[in-house]
Scaffold this active site. Sequence first.
Site, PDB file in Angstrom:
ATOM      1  N   PHE A 133       0.864  -1.185   0.000  1.00 51.45           N
ATOM      2  CA  PHE A 133       0.000   0.000   0.000  1.00 51.45           C
ATOM      3  C   PHE A 133       0.895   1.229   0.000  1.00 51.45           C
ATOM      4  O   PHE A 133       1.748   1.383   0.880  1.00 51.45           O
ATOM      5  CB  PHE A 133      -0.926   0.034   1.218  1.00 51.45           C
ATOM      6  CG  PHE A 133      -1.842   1.230   1.186  1.00 51.45           C
ATOM      7  CD1 PHE A 133      -2.981   1.229   0.383  1.00 51.45           C
ATOM      8  CD2 PHE A 133      -1.561   2.371   1.916  1.00 51.45           C
ATOM      9  CE1 PHE A 133      -3.813   2.343   0.326  1.00 51.45           C
ATOM     10  CE2 PHE A 133      -2.388   3.480   1.869  1.00 51.45           C
ATOM     11  CZ  PHE A 133      -3.520   3.470   1.066  1.00 51.45           C
ATOM     12  N   ASP A 218       9.283   2.586   1.793  1.00 55.95           N
ATOM     13  CA  ASP A 218       8.083   3.285   2.240  1.00 55.95           C
ATOM     14  C   ASP A 218       7.947   3.024   3.739  1.00 55.95           C
ATOM     15  O   ASP A 218       7.476   1.963   4.149  1.00 55.95           O
ATOM     16  CB  ASP A 218       6.864   2.775   1.462  1.00 55.95           C
ATOM     17  CG  ASP A 218       5.563   3.444   1.912  1.00 55.95           C
ATOM     18  OD1 ASP A 218       5.577   4.125   2.957  1.00 55.95           O
ATOM     19  OD2 ASP A 218       4.543   3.264   1.217  1.00 55.95           O
ATOM     20  N   LYS A 247       2.550  10.118   8.055  1.00 54.36           N
ATOM     21  CA  LYS A 247       1.829   9.710   9.270  1.00 54.36           C
ATOM     22  C   LYS A 247       2.448  10.273  10.557  1.00 54.36           C
ATOM     23  O   LYS A 247       2.181  11.416  10.903  1.00 54.36           O
ATOM     24  CB  LYS A 247       1.688   8.186   9.311  1.00 54.36           C
ATOM     25  CG  LYS A 247       0.803   7.672   8.156  1.00 54.36           C
ATOM     26  CD  LYS A 247       0.177   6.317   8.385  1.00 54.36           C
ATOM     27  CE  LYS A 247      -0.969   6.087   7.414  1.00 54.36           C
ATOM     28  NZ  LYS A 247      -0.645   5.231   6.293  1.00 54.36           N
TER      29      LYS A 247
HETATM   30  C1  LIG Z   1      -0.849   5.497   4.809  1.00 55.93           C
HETATM   31  C2  LIG Z   1       0.195   5.013   3.895  1.00 55.93           C
HETATM   32  C3  LIG Z   1       0.504   5.684   2.695  1.00 55.93           C
HETATM   33  C4  LIG Z   1      -0.313   6.838   2.169  1.00 55.93           C
HETATM   34  O1  LIG Z   1      -0.332   7.923   3.035  1.00 55.93           O
HETATM   35  P1  LIG Z   1      -1.511   9.017   2.867  1.00 55.93           P
HETATM   36  O2  LIG Z   1      -1.079  10.112   3.817  1.00 55.93           O
HETATM   37  O3  LIG Z   1      -2.774   8.347   3.264  1.00 55.93           O
HETATM   38  O4  LIG Z   1      -1.528   9.472   1.465  1.00 55.93           O
HETATM   39  C5  LIG Z   1       1.558   5.214   1.955  1.00 55.93           C
HETATM   40  N1  LIG Z   1       2.285   4.152   2.349  1.00 55.93           N
HETATM   41  C6  LIG Z   1       2.013   3.475   3.484  1.00 55.93           C
HETATM   42  C7  LIG Z   1       2.866   2.317   3.875  1.00 55.93           C
HETATM   43  C8  LIG Z   1       0.950   3.868   4.289  1.00 55.93           C
HETATM   44  O5  LIG Z   1       0.666   3.174   5.399  1.00 55.93           O
END
Ligand SMILES: *Cc1c(COP(=O)(O)O)cnc(C)c1O
Length: 394
Positions: A133, A218, A247
């Site tokens: 994701f 990520d 986050k």
């Molecule tokens: C939440 C998340 C995203 C996307 O972040 P947003 O602020 O919702 O756009 C990307 N990568 C990972 C691993 C995430 O948990």
Amino acid sequence: MRNAAIPAVMPNYNRLPVAFDRGRGCELWDAAGRRWLDLTAGIAVVGLGHCHPHLTAALTDQAEQLWHTSNLYRISELERLSERLVARTFAETVLLTNSGAEALEGCIKLARRHFHVRGLPQRNRIVTFEGAFHGRTMATISAAGGAKMVDGFAPLLEGFDRVPWGDHEALHQAVGPNTAAILIEPIQGEGGIREVPIPCLKGLRDLCDREGILLMFDEVQCGVGRTGTLFVHEQAGISPDVMAVAKGIGNGFPVGAVLATAHAAQGLTPGTHGSTYAGNPLAARVCNAVLDVMLAPEFLPRVQAAGERLEAGLRDLTARHPGVFAEVRGRGLMLGLKLQGDALAFNQALFEAGLLLVPAAENVLRLLPPLVISDAEIDEALTILDATARKTTP
Ligand SMILES: *Cc1c(COP(=O)(O)O)cnc(C)c1O
């Protein structure tokens, strides 16, 4: 104009029937005064807990001084934040964004530009992983490729080669003369708390070095202190060339960042990429305040201790309720509980009992508490899980 067929808030989410109006630390209250114990932290965002006084003071103080001037000018809080991240991490340069998805977009654009300015424009493909994701923009859904995320959004962005999770053979076959980068979450969050083993993180570093391609992590969900080190890859003793963060870095203020080596970032010269808000004084000031707390020497060791206590409790619960819980996954305060039965039904029962967890893929419920969770709050969560498991007929 009101239309009875559709709610005014566009219904792209299934929301639980509660609106919180107050939060402190790991606790949330609705308007009627009912309390919930929050082990979601707004999906791994509110790492320092709700309404941390140091952050509230920084945000309100900044709000009285200056909100936004744009990137036409220097921004001193942004310079201070970038210097601090550079001092503390592998990164030599930092790009602020407004969200996690935008940080991933930045990583993807950076990788393509890197090889473009080096005269290797054919190296424009990025290897990604099933179950990943990376956000909900066109590029990030194209990168992750999950069926539910991409359904109805064709045509997708070209240039991603997706391999099954944990399939070394497929990974090696996917890397070729057109590969620019490998993009991976060191611990998949939405994918169900799936960890890349430490030796595999090292193996990815070796593979990228051998092929002359960029390793991009990520750490939007797993980073910023959640597993007891500032970033997960520190535990493997290796570093990526590029990393997306979001986050927890803003604790609820919308912000993200791309951290990179100077070599990796060589293509992002003036005018190549940008965003009106990115790194504005409010956002940068909040991130600086988050770092003030998180970089204090006692902070991360406490996260490790809290993680061990919670994980031990979950293992004990799983041993005592094997018909309800199948498995404990994860590290630090990024933990997953795989259910035998329907995870969403169990989550609903927890919600009714006053405990908030986050569903993920593979029938997993995530425990992503504020990193400031106390031992008493950990024990309270375990007690509610135990009581709910007792009421569940396997
Ligand atoms: C939440 C998340 C995203 C996307 O972040 P947003 O602020 O919702 O756009 C990307 N990568 C990972 C691993 C995430 O948990």
